[in-house]
Scaffold this active site. Sequence first.
Site, PDB file in Angstrom:
ATOM      1  CE  LYS A 139      47.181  38.766  48.083  1.00  0.00           C
ATOM      2  NZ  LYS A 139      46.752  39.779  49.330  1.00  0.00           N
ATOM      3  CB  SER A 197      43.963  41.483  46.664  1.00  0.00           C
ATOM      4  OG  SER A 197      45.054  41.744  47.309  1.00  0.00           O
ATOM      5  CE  LYS A 237      47.341  42.904  44.863  1.00  0.00           C
ATOM      6  NZ  LYS A 237      46.194  43.578  45.558  1.00  0.00           N
ATOM      7  CB  SER A 239      47.012  43.236  49.561  1.00  0.00           C
ATOM      8  OG  SER A 239      46.263  42.415  50.364  1.00  0.00           O
TER       9      SER A 239
END
Length: 435
Positions: free
Chosen positions: A73, A130, A232, A70
């Site tokens: 992203k 997320s 993140k 993720s």
Amino acid sequence: MIQHARRLLLSLGLAFAMAIGGVAPAAMAQVPYLQLIPQNSSKYASIVVDAKTGEVLYAKRADAPRYPASITKVMTLYLTFEALSAGRIGLDDRVVFSPHAAAQSPTKLGIRAGDSISVLEAIQAMCTLSANDASVAMAEKLGGTEQRFAALMTLRAQELGMTNTNFANANGLPNTRNLSTARDIAILSRAAMRDYPQYYRFFSQVSFNFRGRTITNHNHMLSNTPGVDGLKTGFTNASGFNIAISGVKDGRRLIVVVLGGPTRITRDRVAESLLLTGFDVIRRRGLGEDIKVAQNFFEPPQLAAATEPQMAQGDTGDSLSVRLASSPPPARASQIQIVEPRSVPKLSGKAKAQAGGRWTVQVGSFNSRSDAREQLSLVEKRFGRHVDDARAVAEKDGGKYRARFQGMTEEDARDACKALKAKKQPCVVMAPGRG
């Protein structure tokens, strides 16, 4: 008390290294939690970078290909921030969820196909939850299709200096072609805060409210580690537990990337240890010490001796002379234009036979682009099956913004307008060349 204990660990690690290896105190600072990585780990990689200068303070397997999960992203968000900065979209604009976006695997918001959220909500959902569905919906809004947007992501990665990265989707769900490295993720993290500092605050958001529920951030280090204010996390079975963080202490900012952790807690401990050690190196260098971060001492022998891909010339992994290969943002986005439509034509039926339609349905004329886009979103929500194969465009015409669905066959355009009028929705069918 916790900070004191960690400093003690650092000191004990340094003393132990001196006792068995003859390492001078002024030469190295130790990273005590790296021994938590399993000896058979083939997923682990990490890097510590000075956010201001790009100097690499520590690197281990930093150029080895890894699944970013993720953390992907962050690039989706980077291109979103770029579109916001350029005025192509606004925070209040609507992001419509296609069936493809709505069908993404969890974690996701769970928005139904045809429904929409604001750009602001999409950003918050990507940063905190997320949300895989929000990522794809945003990709489709900016690039037309997720596949096209992924090509744009990869091209932008190359422009930023992420030479070992390829993006296959917008959210990081498992795909063998979705690859990056710890170094490239550090480059991306640095670019996000350098190029769009006005939007970096979204990475710091601990929670946000969405339709009556509170969504908390997956990045527990925002709350548990002083100084950390982004970025993140990521996880898939193939990638292990990943994280990219940035933290500030005494006016200095560092970026830490840890990939392939065996558990979330271990990953966070290793990331925090690297961050604290990085700050300790900067502090001691400020006092005149010639110091670097020790790379291999606390790592298990099998992990330390594991074969790595060939690094760039001069990159020994632990040399302070290594520089982050980041470049200034390009003057133009790329040769792949970020298109305004939510989706590009999905040719079917007679549209395929005619290699794409050239007719247009206009559903309103407005004083602002945001009003025209809102109208397009409402029509898509109510009459999705009639306009799914068209491009939704808020097109400036004189002093007005026309809300139009383009790329339709004559038959489809007339059928769509008939259906809209039956529900009291004004529309005009426009032949090719009319505008």
